[in-house]
Design an enzyme around this catalytic site. Structure first.
Site, PDB file in Angstrom:
ATOM      1  N   HIS A 183      -0.778   5.688   6.813  1.00 42.58           N
ATOM      2  CA  HIS A 183      -0.260   5.683   5.445  1.00 42.58           C
ATOM      3  C   HIS A 183       0.097   7.109   5.025  1.00 42.58           C
ATOM      4  O   HIS A 183      -0.457   8.076   5.550  1.00 42.58           O
ATOM      5  CB  HIS A 183      -1.298   5.118   4.469  1.00 42.58           C
ATOM      6  CG  HIS A 183      -1.426   3.632   4.524  1.00 42.58           C
ATOM      7  ND1 HIS A 183      -2.286   2.987   5.386  1.00 42.58           N
ATOM      8  CD2 HIS A 183      -0.791   2.655   3.833  1.00 42.58           C
ATOM      9  CE1 HIS A 183      -2.184   1.682   5.222  1.00 42.58           C
ATOM     10  NE2 HIS A 183      -1.281   1.448   4.282  1.00 42.58           N
ATOM     11  N   SER A 237       0.804  -1.224   0.000  1.00 43.45           N
ATOM     12  CA  SER A 237       0.000   0.000   0.000  1.00 43.45           C
ATOM     13  C   SER A 237       0.835   1.271   0.000  1.00 43.45           C
ATOM     14  O   SER A 237       0.368   2.321  -0.461  1.00 43.45           O
ATOM     15  CB  SER A 237      -0.925   0.003   1.220  1.00 43.45           C
ATOM     16  OG  SER A 237      -0.195  -0.198   2.420  1.00 43.45           O
TER      17      SER A 237
END
Length: 269
Positions: free
Chosen positions: A251, A44
């Site tokens: 993230h 990711s």
């Protein structure tokens, strides 16, 4: 006085020429790699989760137009671009699903991988929900995996990349520190948890760098680029826990991709 001024002008001219030459050499290297095509692999952090602007065809892989592989491709116009990175990917997923774009002519391969193998998501969940001791115990478990099991898994992936793209320049990108210690967060994880999470990231990077070097790959460390932009810094390039979109949590933001990861890739090519 005049001699000093002339010397200063000469020094400045040499410096400008050296910078121009360095820039030209970097551009030439990027052009050479782009001519062979670019394949972007990984998890990711490479697909761009957290940066938004996901392409519809990528589905649950959440490949973003703002992720560093797409930004590099847009700036360098490679002869081909295979964006294979996928949210949640582990080393086994790379081996099973992401290597089809590699070829004898591939010029550049980038990859970030290993965080999901080590149980990053579960580590963060445990640290959010449990005591300091519970968090630190889970981190110790993850670090043990990183030290004892992950190297073999990385070797399998790196061997497969070398076999599939024997002429490629391979860049392995690491993970940032998540927290600025003694930062401006007044709620959330304890400082002990934050320090241990950063330390685990360092260990992940150290092991990954060693395995990358053993395969002749280039390791791109992003921790310096994210310095001053961690969670609790006041100028975050990483999402903290996001209950509105839990997948974004921990993230990089779009700024983290363009200001943290893209320069690391550029510096490694």
């Amino acid at each position: 006085m005049r001699r000093s001024r002339i010397a200063a002008y000469v020094s400045a001219a040499f410096l400008a020429a050296a910078c121009a030459l360095g820039g030209a050499q970097a551009a030439s290297a990027s052009n050479d790699l782009a001519a062979g095509g670019y394949v972007a692999l990984g998890d990711s952090y490479s697909s761009g989760v957290g940066s938004g602007s996901y392409t519809s065809e990528s589905g649950d892989c959440k490949r973003s137009t703002l992720a560093y592989p797409q930004l590099w491709a847009s700036a360098n116009s490679p002869s081909s671009f295979d964006f294979e990175a996928c949210s949640g990917a582990r080393t086994g997923d790379v081996l099973a699903n992401q290597l089809g774009g590699l070829g004898a002519d591939t010029g550049l391969v980038s990859i970030s991988i290993g965080g999901n193998d080590a149980g990053f998501s579960d580590v963060m969940t445990t640290c959010v929900l449990s005591s300091d001791s519970g968090c630190l115990d889970r981190i110790d478990e993850a670090v043990s995996y990183v030290d004892n099991t992950l190297p073999g898994a990385l070797d399998q992936v790196y061997d497969a990349i070398s076999a599939g793209a024997p002429s490629a320049h391979v860049v392995v990108l690491g993970y940032p520190h998540f927290y600025k210690l003694d930062g401006d967060c007044v709620v959330g994880l304890s400082e002990a948890k934050r320090a241990a999470i950063n330390s685990a990231s360092d260990e992940m990077n150290s092991v990954t760098k060693a395995r990358a070097a053993a395969h002749g790959f280039t390791f791109a460390d992003v921790t310096g680029n994210f310095s001053g932009h961690e969670i609790c810094s006041g100028d975050e390039w990483l999402h903290s826990l996001d209950w509105g979109d839990i997948s974004d949590s921990y993230h990089p933001t779009a700024e983290g991709q363009s200001g943290g990861y893209l320069p690391a890739l550029n510096g490694a090519v």
